[in-house]
Each structure stands twice: as structure tokens, then as C-alpha cells.
Write a protein that holds these residues in place. Sequence first.
Motif, short mmCIF file in Angstrom:
data_model
loop_
_atom_site.label_atom_id
_atom_site.label_comp_id
_atom_site.label_asym_id
_atom_site.label_seq_id
_atom_site.Cartn_x
_atom_site.Cartn_y
_atom_site.Cartn_z
N LYS A 136 0.83 -1.21 0.00
CA LYS A 136 0.00 0.00 0.00
C LYS A 136 0.86 1.25 0.00
N ARG A 137 1.97 1.19 0.70
CA ARG A 137 2.84 2.36 0.83
C ARG A 137 3.55 2.69 -0.48
N TRP A 138 4.13 1.68 -1.12
CA TRP A 138 4.93 1.93 -2.31
C TRP A 138 4.27 1.47 -3.60
N GLY A 139 3.35 0.55 -3.50
CA GLY A 139 2.77 -0.04 -4.69
C GLY A 139 3.52 -1.31 -5.07
N THR A 140 2.82 -2.22 -5.68
CA THR A 140 3.38 -3.52 -6.04
C THR A 140 4.53 -3.38 -7.02
N ALA A 141 4.43 -2.49 -8.00
CA ALA A 141 5.48 -2.35 -9.01
C ALA A 141 6.79 -1.87 -8.40
N THR A 142 6.72 -0.88 -7.51
CA THR A 142 7.94 -0.37 -6.86
C THR A 142 8.56 -1.44 -5.99
N LEU A 143 7.74 -2.14 -5.26
CA LEU A 143 8.22 -3.19 -4.37
C LEU A 143 8.88 -4.32 -5.17
N GLU A 144 8.29 -4.71 -6.28
CA GLU A 144 8.85 -5.78 -7.12
C GLU A 144 10.15 -5.32 -7.77
N ARG A 145 10.20 -4.07 -8.24
CA ARG A 145 11.43 -3.54 -8.84
C ARG A 145 12.55 -3.53 -7.81
N ALA A 146 12.24 -3.08 -6.59
CA ALA A 146 13.24 -3.05 -5.52
C ALA A 146 13.73 -4.45 -5.19
N ARG A 147 12.81 -5.41 -5.11
CA ARG A 147 13.19 -6.79 -4.81
C ARG A 147 14.12 -7.35 -5.88
N ALA A 148 13.79 -7.13 -7.14
CA ALA A 148 14.62 -7.65 -8.23
C ALA A 148 16.00 -6.99 -8.24
N THR A 149 16.04 -5.70 -7.99
CA THR A 149 17.32 -4.98 -7.95
C THR A 149 18.18 -5.47 -6.80
N LEU A 150 17.57 -5.69 -5.64
CA LEU A 150 18.30 -6.21 -4.49
C LEU A 150 18.81 -7.63 -4.74
N GLU A 151 18.01 -8.47 -5.39
CA GLU A 151 18.45 -9.83 -5.71
C GLU A 151 19.65 -9.81 -6.65
N ALA A 152 19.63 -8.94 -7.64
CA ALA A 152 20.77 -8.83 -8.56
C ALA A 152 22.01 -8.37 -7.81
N ALA A 153 21.86 -7.42 -6.90
CA ALA A 153 22.99 -6.94 -6.10
C ALA A 153 23.51 -8.05 -5.19
N ALA A 154 22.62 -8.87 -4.64
CA ALA A 154 23.04 -9.99 -3.78
C ALA A 154 23.89 -10.98 -4.56
N THR A 155 23.46 -11.31 -5.76
CA THR A 155 24.22 -12.24 -6.60
C THR A 155 25.60 -11.68 -6.92
N GLN A 156 25.65 -10.40 -7.26
CA GLN A 156 26.91 -9.75 -7.61
C GLN A 156 27.83 -9.66 -6.39
N ALA A 157 27.27 -9.38 -5.21
CA ALA A 157 28.07 -9.30 -3.98
C ALA A 157 28.68 -10.66 -3.65
N GLN A 158 27.90 -11.73 -3.82
CA GLN A 158 28.42 -13.08 -3.57
C GLN A 158 29.56 -13.40 -4.53
N THR A 159 29.42 -12.97 -5.77
CA THR A 159 30.48 -13.16 -6.77
C THR A 159 31.73 -12.41 -6.36
#
Length: 183
Positions: A136-159
Motif C-alpha cells: 500500500k505504501r509503495w505499490g506492487t510495481a515499486t516493491l517488485e522492482r526493488a526486490r529484483a534490484t536487491l536480488e541482482a545486487a546480492a548475486t553480484q556481492a556473492q560473486t
Amino acid sequence: MGQAILLQQLGINESFKILPTIPVNNPAGERIYYLIPDGTGNWARKQAGLEADSFEQLDKRHQGNFRPTVRLLKYWNRQSGGLPEEDWEWLALKVFQQMEACPSVVGAIAKFFARCPALLVHPSFDFSPEGIELKKRWGTATLERARATLEAAATQAQTAIRYEEQGEFENAIAAWRQIFKEI
């Protein structure tokens, strides 16, 4: 209508946000919360004293690495077009409260990126100081974009960490640059 003022000096990547703050007291005169601009032209409640005390406790638990890590993560968030900045410190606070002690900034960043995406979409996780559900606060699209961006950063950090452990420092630097670009 409350607005934040962003101060940024030309040629410097650091900025400071100045927020008007309205203290709200109970009838006994005790401070119960502050009103601050929420980034949408409205006012949001922030609990009095909670963040400063919590930041101090977390910085001690994480051996002085919490605040520097939050500064780097806020920089990353601005560069990646992530979540609203007004909520970013609160998110870091809640994620690091659930995290075991991190003796290094590198480890703290990697753990944050690894844990944050799942927490953002977990139905019982609510970190907003006003108790508003994230969708409700950010909207589903913003939340999903943030989640995907964070997942990509997590993968890169592990690398990057894997390269560091193998002594391949040039590759590690390249992997960190994929996350943080040029600092």
C-alpha cells in the motif's frame, strides 16, 4: 505541506537531506513522535528517539560497521533508483536488527543484499514506522522492482566475495563496481 531540502555540493557524491520536524507531545508533555515529510507531500510519524538509540546499539553489535554500511547502501539505493529514501534507513534498521553481528562492511553489505529481497515481500514483515503495509505504501510495481534490484545486487556481492576469497582482486573490484558503479 512539508518538504525536504537536499543539499549536494557540485563534484561531491555525498548529499545531506534537511527535513522539517514537528515534535508531538502527549498531555503530560512527553515526546511521543515527530511529524516529518513523507516524500509525497504529506506528513509521516517517526517514533521519538527510536532510530538514534537503535542505530547506536546496532553499530556496537556490528563492531562499528552499521553506520558506514548504511551510508554505502543509501548511496547504492540512490544510484539504483530503489526505494523512497525516507524509508531506506528504517529498512536497514529492521534488516540489521534480524542479522547476526557482521565484523566487516563487506560482509554486512552482502548479508543485507541477501536477506532484504525476501523480507520485502514477506507477508508478516512490516518495517514502516507508521505500520502501513509495504504494498500500500509503495505499490506492487515499486516493491517488485526493488526486490529484483536487491536480488541482482546480492548475486553480484556473492560473486565479488568469492573472487576476493580466491585472491582474484581485479575480478572482485569489477564485481563490486557492477553494484556500486563509480563511488
